[in-house]
Design an enzyme around this catalytic site. Structure first.
Site, PDB file in Angstrom:
ATOM      1  N   ARG A   5      73.761  46.009  -9.615  1.00 40.04           N
ATOM      2  CA  ARG A   5      74.280  47.447  -9.457  1.00 40.04           C
ATOM      3  C   ARG A   5      73.655  48.286 -10.946  1.00 40.04           C
ATOM      4  NH1 ARG A   5      74.632  45.957  -5.217  1.00 40.04           N
ATOM      5  NH2 ARG A   5      76.158  46.644  -3.464  1.00 40.04           N
ATOM      6  N   SER A  14      80.773  50.928  -1.328  1.00 37.96           N
ATOM      7  CA  SER A  14      81.824  50.336  -2.486  1.00 37.96           C
ATOM      8  C   SER A  14      82.100  51.272  -3.567  1.00 37.96           C
ATOM      9  CB  SER A  14      80.984  49.092  -2.950  1.00 37.96           C
ATOM     10  OG  SER A  14      80.681  48.323  -1.805  1.00 37.96           O
ATOM     11  N   GLU A  53      81.712  52.062  -9.238  1.00 41.46           N
ATOM     12  CA  GLU A  53      80.153  52.242  -8.936  1.00 41.46           C
ATOM     13  C   GLU A  53      79.507  53.439  -8.737  1.00 41.46           C
ATOM     14  OE1 GLU A  53      77.206  51.182  -5.652  1.00 41.46           O
ATOM     15  OE2 GLU A  53      78.988  49.923  -5.428  1.00 41.46           O
TER      16      GLU A  53
HETATM   17  N1  EPU Z   1      87.669  40.941   0.858  1.00 38.32           N
HETATM   18  C1  EPU Z   1      89.025  41.207   0.789  1.00 38.32           C
HETATM   19  N2  EPU Z   1      89.560  42.138   1.579  1.00 38.32           N
HETATM   20  C2  EPU Z   1      88.925  43.235   2.195  1.00 38.32           C
HETATM   21  C3  EPU Z   1      87.520  43.292   2.175  1.00 38.32           C
HETATM   22  C4  EPU Z   1      86.810  41.829   1.230  1.00 38.32           C
HETATM   23  O1  EPU Z   1      89.888  40.252   0.513  1.00 38.32           O
HETATM   24  O2  EPU Z   1      89.506  44.236   2.712  1.00 38.32           O
HETATM   25  C5  EPU Z   1      87.228  39.687   0.099  1.00 38.32           C
HETATM   26  C6  EPU Z   1      87.007  38.724   0.979  1.00 38.32           C
HETATM   27  O3  EPU Z   1      87.184  37.546   0.437  1.00 38.32           O
HETATM   28  C7  EPU Z   1      85.342  38.676   1.099  1.00 38.32           C
HETATM   29  C8  EPU Z   1      84.800  39.252  -0.368  1.00 38.32           C
HETATM   30  O4  EPU Z   1      85.751  39.938  -0.537  1.00 38.32           O
HETATM   31  O5  EPU Z   1      84.793  37.515   1.394  1.00 38.32           O
HETATM   32  C9  EPU Z   1      83.655  39.962  -0.209  1.00 38.32           C
HETATM   33  O6  EPU Z   1      83.510  40.952   0.548  1.00 38.32           O
HETATM   34  P1  EPU Z   1      82.170  41.535   1.367  1.00 38.32           P
HETATM   35  O7  EPU Z   1      81.321  40.351   1.897  1.00 38.32           O
HETATM   36  O8  EPU Z   1      82.469  42.424   2.188  1.00 38.32           O
HETATM   37  O9  EPU Z   1      81.352  42.140   0.203  1.00 38.32           O
HETATM   38  P2  EPU Z   1      81.859  43.107  -1.083  1.00 38.32           P
HETATM   39  O10 EPU Z   1      81.919  42.266  -2.235  1.00 38.32           O
HETATM   40  O11 EPU Z   1      82.982  43.771  -0.605  1.00 38.32           O
HETATM   41  C10 EPU Z   1      79.244  43.771  -1.662  1.00 38.32           C
HETATM   42  C11 EPU Z   1      78.579  44.997  -1.891  1.00 38.32           C
HETATM   43  C12 EPU Z   1      78.421  45.868  -0.773  1.00 38.32           C
HETATM   44  C13 EPU Z   1      77.547  44.969   0.177  1.00 38.32           C
HETATM   45  C14 EPU Z   1      78.127  43.627   0.513  1.00 38.32           C
HETATM   46  C15 EPU Z   1      77.234  42.662   1.537  1.00 38.32           C
HETATM   47  C16 EPU Z   1      79.436  45.703  -4.259  1.00 38.32           C
HETATM   48  C17 EPU Z   1      80.054  46.340  -4.971  1.00 38.32           C
HETATM   49  N3  EPU Z   1      79.368  45.650  -3.005  1.00 38.32           N
HETATM   50  O12 EPU Z   1      80.677  44.108  -0.999  1.00 38.32           O
HETATM   51  O13 EPU Z   1      77.646  46.859  -1.025  1.00 38.32           O
HETATM   52  O14 EPU Z   1      77.262  45.597   1.463  1.00 38.32           O
HETATM   53  O15 EPU Z   1      78.452  43.021  -0.663  1.00 38.32           O
HETATM   54  O16 EPU Z   1      76.710  42.133   0.682  1.00 38.32           O
HETATM   55  O17 EPU Z   1      78.665  44.737  -4.643  1.00 38.32           O
HETATM   56  C18 EPU Z   1      77.872  49.017  -1.692  1.00 38.32           C
HETATM   57  O18 EPU Z   1      77.225  48.824  -2.624  1.00 38.32           O
HETATM   58  O19 EPU Z   1      78.097  50.409  -1.711  1.00 38.32           O
HETATM   59  C19 EPU Z   1      77.936  48.114  -0.543  1.00 38.32           C
HETATM   60  C20 EPU Z   1      78.620  48.444   0.396  1.00 38.32           C
END
Ligand code: EPU
Length: 334
Positions: free
Chosen positions: A163, A235, A330
């Site tokens: 990012r 995000s 972000e």
């Molecule tokens: N989790 C929770 N609670 C929640 C959601 C997630 O505990 O409500 C935990 C879970 O353990 C899960 C982990 O967080 O396994 C990661 O969640 P997720 O795979 O949904 O991904 P993220 O880290 O929340 C990132 C990107 C997203 C992208 C997804 C999928 C960032 C800041 N965000 O989200 O990007 O779509 O991975 O690759 O890096 C964006 O940048 O706007 C965006 C949506």
């Protein structure tokens, strides 16, 4: 000169759907119009607007907002294996992904349904489900705001990180990205399907880029609110990256703490931290945390930018107090 609109509402142009005004507003459709709009205006009086999917306006802007409405997708080069395409900055990102799927060109299928425009994608090196923009981008064309000179910058020179890019650092407020070039692959495609949630979603072993994109779309639609229905910017925070020792100390206290390797350090999902603190689904007036994904702040109807920002700060303080981690936004706040 392209017509300037005065005291213009930017609400329809930002996915947070927040009421705010720009003293001047101009939508440009060509490089010539862009140059005219930039000429003789001090940099601090200019704000660039692409898809409006990564910005939070907390007040009115006393300057000129330039809406980058440059359109067009052109194939520049075709080899046996791949194709080089030039995409103008104002093309909607997801429409571009759909174009690649229609033409059976691989590379961006994991990035389906990411809001925003092509021209803003390099600024934060958009990424999802194991693929980042830097994996498929060849270079981008810039217009320097002061000299009004054009330049092509290679992907390596854009310093794309998690990012992050040169556009958030050395070139911040210096340039306008006017087009991005991508190297896309003809069939047979190599697919990136090992990211946990995506691997689970894809049931069969033999998949196409179209099936991968459909799976990504299904996952995103289940978890993320559609900005056309509920204002949001995806995000809101970055996933924090901490040292091995900080991670180990936290893991002792929180054995279920999820993590991903990040070079020599460890990436912790911000969503998990926020979720643990009970913020998921909470609401402060019309500002809230989405019930299905704790990393997404939402505007249910008429929240102001300041109200969303106050909620973001409340979350940052709670995460800092409990976990000793500084969450970084972000989304760009103005
Ligand atoms: N989790 C929770 N609670 C929640 C959601 C997630 O505990 O409500 C935990 C879970 O353990 C899960 C982990 O967080 O396994 C990661 O969640 P997720 O795979 O949904 O991904 P993220 O880290 O929340 C990132 C990107 C997203 C992208 C997804 C999928 C960032 C800041 N965000 O989200 O990007 O779509 O991975 O690759 O890096 C964006 O940048 O706007 C965006 C949506």
């Amino acid at each position: 000169m392209k017509a300037i609109q005065y005291k213009h509402s930017i609400r329809p142009y930002t996915t947070f759907n927040i009421a705010a005004h720009s003293a001047e507003f101009v939508s440009v459709q060509s490089i010539a119009e862009l140059k005219e709009a930039l000429e003789n205006i001090p940099p601090q009086k200019i704000r660039l607007l692409g898809g409006g999917s990564n910005m939070l306006w907390t007040q009115d802007f006393d300057g000129r907002t330039i809406h980058l409405n440059l359109k067009g997708i052109t194939t520049l080069e075709t080899t046996e294996k791949d194709v080089l395409v030039d995409v103008q900055a104002g093309e909607n990102w997801h429409d571009f992904v759909l174009w690649t799927l229609k033409n059976d060109l691989g590379g961006v299928e994991n990035l389906a349904l990411i809001p925003g425009n092509v021209g803003t994608a390099p600024i934060q090196n958009i990424g999802a489900y194991g693929v980042e923009l830097k994996d498929v981008m060849e270079n981008c064309t810039l217009l320097h705001r002061n000299s009004l000179k054009e330049e092509i910058l290679s992907t390596a020179d854009c310093h794309l990180g998690y990012r992050d890019s040169i556009f958030k650092n050395k070139l911040k407020d210096q340039v306008v990205i006017t087009s991005v070039r991508f190297r896309l692959f003809k069939a047979p495609h190599s697919l990136h399907t090992s990211y946990g949630a995506l691997a689970q979603e894809l049931a069969t072993r033999h998949q196409t880029i179209q099936e991968v994109a459909q799976a990504v779309i299904r996952i995103r639609q289940r978890k993320l609110p559609d900005p056309k229905e509920i204002g949001n910017c995806g995000s809101f925070f970055k996933n924090p990256i901490v040292s091995q020792s900080v991670f180990m100390a936290l893991q002792k206290k929180y054995p279920n703490l999820p993590s991903y390797p990040a070079d020599q350090a460890v990436k912790i999902p911000a969503a998990w931290l926020i979720d643990q603190l009970g913020f998921k689904g909470i609401r402060r007036g019309d500002a809230g945390v989405h019930p299905n994904q704790a990393l997404v702040l939402v505007n249910y109807a008429n929240a102001s930018g300041a109200e969303i920002w106050a909620l973001a700060q409340e979350i940052q303080e709670a995460v800092q107090t409990t976990f000793g981690i500084a969450l970084e936004a972000e989304v760009t706040r103005y």
